[in-house]
Design a protein around this motif. Structure first.
Motif, mmCIF file in Angstrom:
data_model
loop_
_atom_site.group_PDB
_atom_site.id
_atom_site.type_symbol
_atom_site.label_atom_id
_atom_site.label_comp_id
_atom_site.label_asym_id
_atom_site.label_seq_id
_atom_site.Cartn_x
_atom_site.Cartn_y
_atom_site.Cartn_z
ATOM 1 N N VAL A 136 -2.964 0.357 -3.610
ATOM 2 C CA VAL A 136 -1.988 -0.731 -3.649
ATOM 3 C C VAL A 136 -1.207 -0.627 -4.953
ATOM 4 O O VAL A 136 -1.787 -0.429 -6.024
ATOM 5 N N ILE A 137 0.120 -0.759 -4.853
ATOM 6 C CA ILE A 137 0.959 -0.692 -6.056
ATOM 7 C C ILE A 137 1.821 -1.953 -6.145
ATOM 8 O O ILE A 137 2.067 -2.630 -5.150
ATOM 9 N N TYR B 136 0.853 -1.189 0.000
ATOM 10 C CA TYR B 136 0.000 0.000 0.000
ATOM 11 C C TYR B 136 0.884 1.233 0.000
ATOM 12 O O TYR B 136 1.791 1.373 0.811
ATOM 13 N N ASP B 137 0.644 2.130 -0.947
ATOM 14 C CA ASP B 137 1.393 3.393 -1.026
ATOM 15 C C ASP B 137 0.515 4.503 -0.450
ATOM 16 O O ASP B 137 -0.503 4.871 -1.052
ATOM 17 N N PRO B 138 0.904 5.065 0.717
ATOM 18 C CA PRO B 138 0.059 6.101 1.338
ATOM 19 C C PRO B 138 -0.026 7.382 0.510
ATOM 20 O O PRO B 138 -1.020 8.098 0.577
#
Length: 201
Positions: free
Chosen positions: A172-173, A165-167
Motif C-alpha cells: 500500500v502506498i 495498493y501498488d501491484p
C-alpha cells in the motif's frame, strides 16, 4: 431520589466557587465553564467533594468553534467533559477553552479519571488538542502516517493524501489526492406541468 438542578448548582457553587467562569442551563442539562489553569484542581474537587461525587467521566468531546453561525467570541478550541455522579444521580458538563488557538493544549485529567485516557487520545487525533502530562498521547483512530486533524473545520473534506495498493511495489502506498475539488450546486428539474392537477390535453 435524585436532587434537583437547583441542588446541583448550589453544590457546585459551594465546592468550586469562583472557579466557575460561566454556566448554562439548556434542555435540563447544566454546563459549567472553568479555566484551563484550574482544570485539574476543579476536576479533583468534582470527583472528591462528597456533595458532588462525580466519580465517573462518561465522555470527553473536542470542539472547533471556528465558522459557527452567529460567531463565537473567544478561543477556537474547547474540550467538554461529561461527568456522572452515581451517588447523587447527577450529570454535568464541564467546558474548558484552550488558551492558544495555534497550539491548543490542556492539562490531562487521566490522573483524576483514568477513563479519560483514550478520550484524550481521540481529541488529540481528531482535533490536534494536546493533553499535557498524558501517559501515552498518540493517534488512536487515524492511520500511522496520517497528516493533519480531520475534525478541524479547516481540514479539507477529501483530505491531503489517499492510499492505494501498488501491484508493482506489492504494498500500500500514499499519494496526493487525485479527486478534483468541485462545488455542487443543487438544481431542481421539473416538468412544465408539474403541480397542475386535473389538467388534460
Amino acid at each position: 431520589m435524585p436532587g434537583s438542578l437547583d441542588d446541583l448548582q448550589s453544590a457546585l457553587d459551594r465546592a468550586l466557587g469562583e472557579r466557575i467562569k460561566a454556566r448554562k442551563l439548556d434542555r435540563g442539562e447544566l454546563t459549567i465553564e472553568v479555566s484551563a489553569a484550574s482544570l485539574v484542581e476543579a476536576a479533583t474537587i468534582l470527583r472528591d467533594d462528597p456533595s458532588l461525587a462525580f466519580s465517573t467521566q462518561l465522555d470527553l468531546v473536542g470542539v472547533d468553534y471556528s465558522g459557527i453561525a452567529g460567531g463565537v467570541d473567544g478561543p477556537r478550541f474547547a474540550v467538554i467533559y461529561i461527568l456522572l455522579s452515581l451517588v447523587h444521580n447527577w450529570r454535568v458538563r464541564v467546558r474548558v477553552y484552550c488558551p492558544d488557538d495555534d497550539f491548543p493544549a490542556l492539562d490531562s485529567v487521566v490522573g483524576v479519571w483514568p477513563s479519560a485516557n483514550w478520550y484524550e487520545r481521540e481529541a488529540f487525533d481528531l482535533y490536534g488538542i494536546v493533553f499535557k502530562g498524558h501517559p501515552d498521547l498518540r493517534r488512536i483512530l487515524t492511520d500511522y502516517g496520517f497528516i493533519g486533524h480531520p475534525f478541524r473545520k479547516d481540514f479539507p473534506v477529501t483530505g491531503y493524501v489517499e492510499m492505494r495498493y501498488d501491484p508493482e511495489q506489492e504494498r500500500v502506498i500514499y499519494q496526493p489526492v487525485t479527486i478534483e475539488p468541485r462545488e455542487i450546486v443543487p438544481r431542481v428539474v421539473r416538468e412544465d406541468a408539474y403541480g397542475e392537477s386535473g389538467k388534460t390535453d
